[in-house]
Scaffold this motif. Structure first.
Motif: not given
Lengths: 408, 217
Positions: A175, A181, A403, B15-20, B39, B43, B51, B119-120, B123, B126-128
């Protein structure tokens, strides 16, 4: 309860060593988990296994459950559906019930963890305590909120944004939030009844119980009787394939007893299957995990032909058993089924039929895909990885803007 | 120049962080790509290497995959996949190169942008990375090749990919250390390897092979 040693036999010592390395960096920080139910449901199932593993790794992990009456849980059930994008009437009175229960829990609950991990919307309001006691707070969202009902989400959001970080299961669920997030995929437990290795004799006995012939190919879909799982599409695909390939079809699932729509879908499926003795429609009671495990292990190909899906862990459960999966190209199925590698992604009954024919006709392909699927789950979707990610998150709370974090 | 410093193997957990931030067409992808953190660029061009070790994906970078599959822009997908990651020593340069390909393509495009199916969307994530010692240290060339055979793929990824592109070191850590030890010919040979053309296991085998051949003289 299984120990690290039990998991080591499955995932290998390097994975367990890695968990120990991360656990050592967590240090003396304690972790308090809070959710809304001690039994039943995916979250409780996960926590039951997580807590002993974390403790064995030397982390002081605890688990508490909020209290609520039936009215509260009716409200949170409506919230859950609305966050999934379903139309729900949400009244001001319902919001008030939620607020009141939150207040009561704020008064009663003992918040002791250095890191407080709150699962799903029901206990989300406990964050109000942060002003008073501090600590680090994480909100873990286990549900699909890719297209949430705005009213409910806007009601919850001011709470969510007070957390130090949030966790979602899929990139699509992210979101626009003012807090970090993180993406943590769900996982399956390789030692649970649903996934553990079974004796061939037991598998045979379950196939026999449901009048399935182990000598002929078996195609299976395990899922609730729900239109979004497209059971009629699976039957359509099977009928197209049957012209060329002998096979049996199993549609097995529960959830039709307490859900009026589920009961209706079950009737439709039973009608569609009525004239074909090779289709088994099985309405399984709760706690049928061992039988589901056996049905999957006894199958040739697994279908998960959903039209909409949150994560769809049934896919990983099948891949773990080295079964190729034909899945709808939606939600989390797309990261579990690598098209052409661990199975096939399809958009229609015709597409499913085409891929099913290919798989039923090629034993070597099934075997190769099954092996790939097993490795894919082993690397990405097992409980051990999930535990490790939570520990990393505890560390990450001190470094959310960096990062690259040098820990030594 | 030669030094007696041992090689210290580090490894990383991610960890993978989402940016929105998301995109549904090429214009949105391009606009967001200009502003997302570096980053994110790292990623989406590198996470495939760690992966799954058992299978090479069709395209390693997510931009190429998304453009080809969700937007059905096959030619552009191939162009993005062909960007030579090895020719950059910073994420900034890499971002500019991807943007240049996208902008050139957009400039030659007529009509409204093609949109992905609902839906496709793309997104941005970024990787931390959390870097820690493995406890493994190598003092000599023989020791190095022996230890390298046993460290995890994530350790290899850190010393080869992260060190160069994210920490902006002039070469990978192995080549740097070998050059410092006076093994310049071997250092150069390893530096010339194209890690983007192989899996991590293959990369490790290749470094081990080069080092053993070098040691034999």
């Amino acid at each position: 309860m299984p120990t690290l040693q039990d998991y080591q036999e499955i995932v290998g010592p390097e994975v367990i060593d890695e968990m120990k390395v991360v656990a050592a960096r967590v240090g003396s920080r304690s972790l308090q988990n809070i959710n809304s139910t001690p039994v039943g449901g995916g979250v409780a199932e996960i926590l039951t296994r997580f807590i002993p593993l974390l403790r064995e790794l030397g982390i002081d992990a605890t688990w508490d459950v909020i209290k609520g009456n039936q009215a509260f849980f009716n409200v949170t059930k409506a919230f859950h559906n609305a966050l999934h994008g379903k139309q729900e009437e949400i009244s001001e009175e319902m919001l008030e019930v939620f607020r009141e229960t939150t207040e009561a829990n704020l008064r009663e609950m003992n918040l002791t963890g250095d890191v407080i991990l709150v699962h799903d919307p029901q206990p989300a309001g406990l964050i109000a305590k942060k002003k008073e006691i501090g600590r680090q707070w994480i909100w873990r969202c286990h549900i699909d909120i890719s297209s949430p009902d705005r009213r409910v989400w806007n009601f919850l959001r001011p709470w969510v944004e007070q957390y130090d970080a949030s966790i979602f299961s899929m990139p699509d669920f992210a979101q626009e939030l003012s807090i970090p997030q993180y993406l943590v995929a769900p996982s399956i437990d390789p030692l649970s009844d649903k996934n553990k290795e079974l004796e061939q004799g037991y598998i045979d006995s379950v196939l026999e119980k449901y009048h399935l012939d182990p000598g002929r190919p078996i195609v299976t879909q395990i899922s609730r009787f729900d239109r979004l799982k497209d059971p009629l599409g699976v039957i359509a695909a099977y009928r197209m394939v049957r012209r060329r390939h002998d096979c049996q079809l199993v549609l097995a699932g529960g959830g039709a007893t307490d859900d009026p729509e589920g009961a209706e879908v079950l009737r439709e499926v039973q009608q569609a299957a009525a004239d074909d003795p090779d289709i088994r429609v099985l309405e399984l009671p709760p706690f049928s995990d061992l039988e589901i495990n056996a049905l999957v292990r006894g199958s040739t190909v697994i279908m998960q032909k959903s039209i909409k899906e949150g994560f769809g862990l049934t896919v990983s459960e099948a891949l773990w058993k080295r079964k190729p999966v034909i899945g709808g190209a939606v939600g989390g199925i797309r990261i579990q089924v690598i098209n052409g590698v661990t199975g096939y992604l399809v958009h229609s009954p015709e597409g499913a039929a085409n891929r099913l024919s290919r798989l039923l006709g090629d034993r070597a392909l099934r075997k190769a895909m099954g092996e790939n699927g097993y490795l894919h789950v082993k690397q990405n979707f097992l409980l051990t990885r999930h535990v490790k990610d939570y520990m990393l998150l505890m560390i990450a709370l001190d470094h959310t803007q960096e990062d690259i974090v040098h820990l030594d | 120049m030669s030094s007696n410093e041992p090689f210290v193997f580090y490894t990383e957990r991610r960890l993978v962080a989402l940016t929105g931030t998301k995109a549904k067409n090429l214009r949105e992808l391009t606009e967001s790509l200009r502003t997302v953190p570096g980053s994110c660029v790292f990623y989406h061009t590198h996470h495939q290497y760690v992966s799954h070790h058992f299978e090479r994906p069709v395209f390693y970078n997510d931009f190429a995959t998304w453009v080809s599959e969700a937007l059905q822009e096959r030619r552009l997908g191939e162009e993005l996949a062909a960007i030579d990651l090895l020719s950059f020593t910073s994420v900034r340069q890499l971002r500019e190169a991807i943007l240049a390909v996208l902008e050139r393509y957009l400039a030659g495009k007529q009509g409204p942008p093609r949109e992905c199916p609902p839906g496709e969307e793309f997104h941005f994530a970024r990787s931390q990375s959390f870097i820690m010692r493995t406890g493994v240290v190598a003092g000599s060339l023989e020791d190095f090749v022996d230890k390298l055979s046993h460290v995890s793929n994530l350790s290899l990824f850190y010393h080869f990919f992260e060190a160069r592109l994210r920490l902006e070191r002039p070469t990978n850590d192995f080549s740097q250390w070998l050059a410092d030890q006076g093994h310049e010919r071997l250092a150069k040979a390893i530096d010339r390897l194209d890690p983007y053309a192989m899996t991590l296991d293959e990369l490790r085998d290749e470094i081990v092979r080069l080092t053993r051949n070098y040691a034999r003289g």
